[in-house]
Write a protein that holds these residues in place. Structure first.
Motif, PDB file in Angstrom:
ATOM      1  N   ALA A   1      53.023  37.087  37.806  1.00 40.11           N
ATOM      2  CA  ALA A   1      52.893  37.361  39.236  1.00 40.11           C
ATOM      3  C   ALA A   1      53.718  38.605  39.590  1.00 40.11           C
ATOM      4  O   ALA A   1      54.878  38.719  39.195  1.00 40.11           O
ATOM      5  N   PHE A   2      53.070  39.555  40.299  1.00 38.62           N
ATOM      6  CA  PHE A   2      53.739  40.796  40.715  1.00 38.62           C
ATOM      7  C   PHE A   2      53.696  40.906  42.234  1.00 38.62           C
ATOM      8  O   PHE A   2      52.653  40.672  42.851  1.00 38.62           O
ATOM      9  N   THR A   3      54.824  41.243  42.822  1.00 43.52           N
ATOM     10  CA  THR A   3      54.845  41.568  44.249  1.00 43.52           C
ATOM     11  C   THR A   3      54.645  43.077  44.388  1.00 43.52           C
ATOM     12  O   THR A   3      55.150  43.853  43.563  1.00 43.52           O
ATOM     13  N   TRP A   4      53.893  43.492  45.384  1.00 46.46           N
ATOM     14  CA  TRP A   4      53.631  44.923  45.542  1.00 46.46           C
ATOM     15  C   TRP A   4      53.695  45.329  47.015  1.00 46.46           C
ATOM     16  O   TRP A   4      53.508  44.510  47.911  1.00 46.46           O
ATOM     17  N   GLU A   5      53.989  46.595  47.209  1.00 48.14           N
ATOM     18  CA  GLU A   5      53.961  47.212  48.540  1.00 48.14           C
ATOM     19  C   GLU A   5      53.222  48.525  48.419  1.00 48.14           C
ATOM     20  O   GLU A   5      53.257  49.184  47.368  1.00 48.14           O
ATOM     21  N   GLY A   6      52.556  48.922  49.495  1.00 51.13           N
ATOM     22  CA  GLY A   6      51.802  50.165  49.450  1.00 51.13           C
ATOM     23  C   GLY A   6      51.324  50.596  50.820  1.00 51.13           C
ATOM     24  O   GLY A   6      51.696  50.008  51.841  1.00 51.13           O
ATOM     25  N   VAL A   7      50.484  51.639  50.809  1.00 54.68           N
ATOM     26  CA  VAL A   7      49.940  52.197  52.052  1.00 54.68           C
ATOM     27  C   VAL A   7      48.424  52.247  51.924  1.00 54.68           C
ATOM     28  O   VAL A   7      47.887  52.759  50.922  1.00 54.68           O
ATOM     29  N   ASP A   8      47.705  51.683  52.908  1.00 52.27           N
ATOM     30  CA  ASP A   8      46.239  51.687  52.833  1.00 52.27           C
ATOM     31  C   ASP A   8      45.665  53.000  53.359  1.00 52.27           C
ATOM     32  O   ASP A   8      46.415  53.949  53.690  1.00 52.27           O
ATOM     33  N   LYS A   9      44.328  53.084  53.439  1.00 50.14           N
ATOM     34  CA  LYS A   9      43.652  54.320  53.834  1.00 50.14           C
ATOM     35  C   LYS A   9      43.975  54.737  55.259  1.00 50.14           C
ATOM     36  O   LYS A   9      43.887  55.912  55.610  1.00 50.14           O
ATOM     37  N   GLN A  10      44.337  53.784  56.101  1.00 53.38           N
ATOM     38  CA  GLN A  10      44.674  54.093  57.497  1.00 53.38           C
ATOM     39  C   GLN A  10      46.156  54.439  57.659  1.00 53.38           C
ATOM     40  O   GLN A  10      46.626  54.669  58.775  1.00 53.38           O
ATOM     41  N   GLY A  11      46.871  54.469  56.556  1.00 51.22           N
ATOM     42  CA  GLY A  11      48.295  54.793  56.602  1.00 51.22           C
ATOM     43  C   GLY A  11      49.171  53.625  56.972  1.00 51.22           C
ATOM     44  O   GLY A  11      50.368  53.793  57.239  1.00 51.22           O
ATOM     45  N   LYS A  12      48.595  52.418  56.973  1.00 55.51           N
ATOM     46  CA  LYS A  12      49.343  51.227  57.344  1.00 55.51           C
ATOM     47  C   LYS A  12      50.037  50.639  56.117  1.00 55.51           C
ATOM     48  O   LYS A  12      49.453  50.584  55.029  1.00 55.51           O
ATOM     49  N   LYS A  13      51.289  50.210  56.294  1.00 55.22           N
ATOM     50  CA  LYS A  13      52.020  49.603  55.183  1.00 55.22           C
ATOM     51  C   LYS A  13      51.492  48.185  54.928  1.00 55.22           C
ATOM     52  O   LYS A  13      51.330  47.396  55.860  1.00 55.22           O
ATOM     53  N   VAL A  14      51.207  47.889  53.670  1.00 56.76           N
ATOM     54  CA  VAL A  14      50.693  46.571  53.284  1.00 56.76           C
ATOM     55  C   VAL A  14      51.494  46.065  52.088  1.00 56.76           C
ATOM     56  O   VAL A  14      52.108  46.852  51.362  1.00 56.76           O
TER      57      VAL A  14
END
Length: 408
Positions: A13-26
């Motif tokens: 299991a991996f936890t992840w953070e990122g930015v979607d196409k709309q620039g929103k943090k997910v």
């Protein structure tokens, strides 16, 4: 030909953070074999990963058991979300994060990941056969193919809720007498092991013959004191063996289920509940557009009784050769005339699913009434049973005292 042994990589299991196409943090959680796999998967989904880390595992994690009720609640919530026009992946995210059972939440989020990667819902569900049986998956597949997934899930949710209600009523009908028998056995064992020996030492000073009932109880007490471990072990062993045989042996299942159907009062309740389950399952499958012969396979598996399971397979065999459903049901001898007539009317009018639903409603109401009547009937019987067992032991112990008092 050379064979290469390929070892399957273990996923973590991996936890992840990122930015979607709309620039929103997910952010989220993903099962994967490596960090690189997580990064690649996120990029395919239009997410630019900023942080990926393996989830730290606790030394001990208690997993709550997933019950059929959890599946029913999940199905109802998902159906409501889809009917409201919410996309399926987002629906899974909402339902998963809001579920109270962590184990169920884990399964929902795993299915969500499969859907986001392009897998259809029915194959994603079929990865968890312990919780989503072939009947469930077949209905979902039919809904996907027909483009009416929300409507089918609503029917599945209703079906699950109705079946759970029937099971609950059967359990409540059987629980009360079982609990009383267990309590009566415990009380009797305590009297035989601890109380009656005290009276026995008292009787030895009387120097007179004991009444026959008292002798029998004293001998029973001696046997229980000496062989209590064998008696309790024999009872527990019999229950375990019967349970194991029922799960492993088809002949044992058929024998026990047939005996249960013939059991006074309880047998009628089980029969009505089984007919209700048969009718409800077939109505749901038929309404979803599943062909009758294919539907009968799932109905057999959902029957819950080996006798009706084999009867349903016989119906399937007859129907596949061109026989009408009502005639095939009549051949088995398992269904009342009213059920067969309702099915015949449904076949003639082209509304078989509606007629089967009415049959299911009728027999579910019959089960309600039967369980209520059984509870009223059992109360005086159980009180009389306890009175005879416990009262008999007490009278047996006081008979010599009464005899001595009469002699004096």
């Amino acid at each position: 030909m050379a064979q290469a042994a390929v070892k399957r990589q273990k996923s973590d299991a991996f936890t992840w953070e990122g930015v979607d196409k709309q620039g929103k943090k997910v952010k989220g959680l993903m099962e994967a074999v490596s960090v690189a796999y997580v990064n690649a998967t996120l990029r395919r989904q239009g997410v630019s990963p900023t942080k990926v880390a393996k989830q730290r595992k606790a030394a001990f994690k208690f997993k709550k058991k997933i019950k059929t009720k959890d599946i029913a609640v999940f199905t109802r919530q998902l159906a409501t979300m889809l009917t409201s026009g919410i996309p399926i992946a987002q629906s899974f995210d909402i339902v998963g994060k809001g579920h109270e059972n962590p184990s169920m939440q884990e399964i929902i989020m795993s299915i969500k990941q499969d859907i986001e990667s392009g897998t259809a819902l029915s194959p994603a569900l079929s990865k968890f056969p312990l919780y989503f049986d072939p009947l469930y998956c077949n209905l979902v597949q039919a809904g996907e193919q027909a483009g009416i997934l929300d409507g089918i899930l609503d029917k599945v949710a209703t079906y699950k809720e109705k079946i759970e209600a029937i099971k609950g009523k059967i359990k409540s009908a059987l629980f009360y007498p079982t609990a009383v028998i267990v309590v009566a056995f415990i009380i009797t064992a305590v009297l035989l092991i601890f109380v009656i020996p005290q009276f026995e030492s008292l009787f030895e000073g009387f120097g007179a013959d004991l009444p026959a009932l008292t002798k029998m109880v004293v001998n029973l007490s001696r046997a229980f004191q000496k062989w209590w471990w064998a008696i309790i072990g024999g009872i527990v062993g019999t229950v375990v063996f019967a349970s194991y045989s029922y799960k492993r042996s088809e002949k044992a299942q058929q024998m026990m289920d047939r005996a249960l159907l013939k059991f006074p009062v309880i047998g009628e309740i089980v029969k009505k509940a089984t007919i209700a389950r048969f009718s409800r399952t077939l109505a749901t499958m038929f309404a979803a557009g599943v062909p009758l012969v294919e539907a009968l396979d799932s109905v057999a598996g959902a029957a819950g009784n080996r006798v009706y399971y084999e009867g349903t397979l016989a119906i399937k065999s007859d129907v596949s050769t061109g026989m009408q459903l009502q005639a095939a049901m009549n051949t088995t001898g398992l269904f009342p005339n009213m059920v067969i007539q309702m099915v015949a009317i449904g076949e003639e009018s082209g509304e078989l699913d509606k007629m089967l639903s009415k049959v299911a409603d009728f027999y579910e109401a019959e089960v309600d009434d039967a369980v209520a009547g059984l509870s009223s009937l059992l109360e005086p019987i159980i009180m009389a049973f306890l009175g005879i067992v416990i009262g008999g032991l007490v009278i047996a112990m006081y008979l010599p005292i009464f005899k001595l008092a009469a002699a004096v």
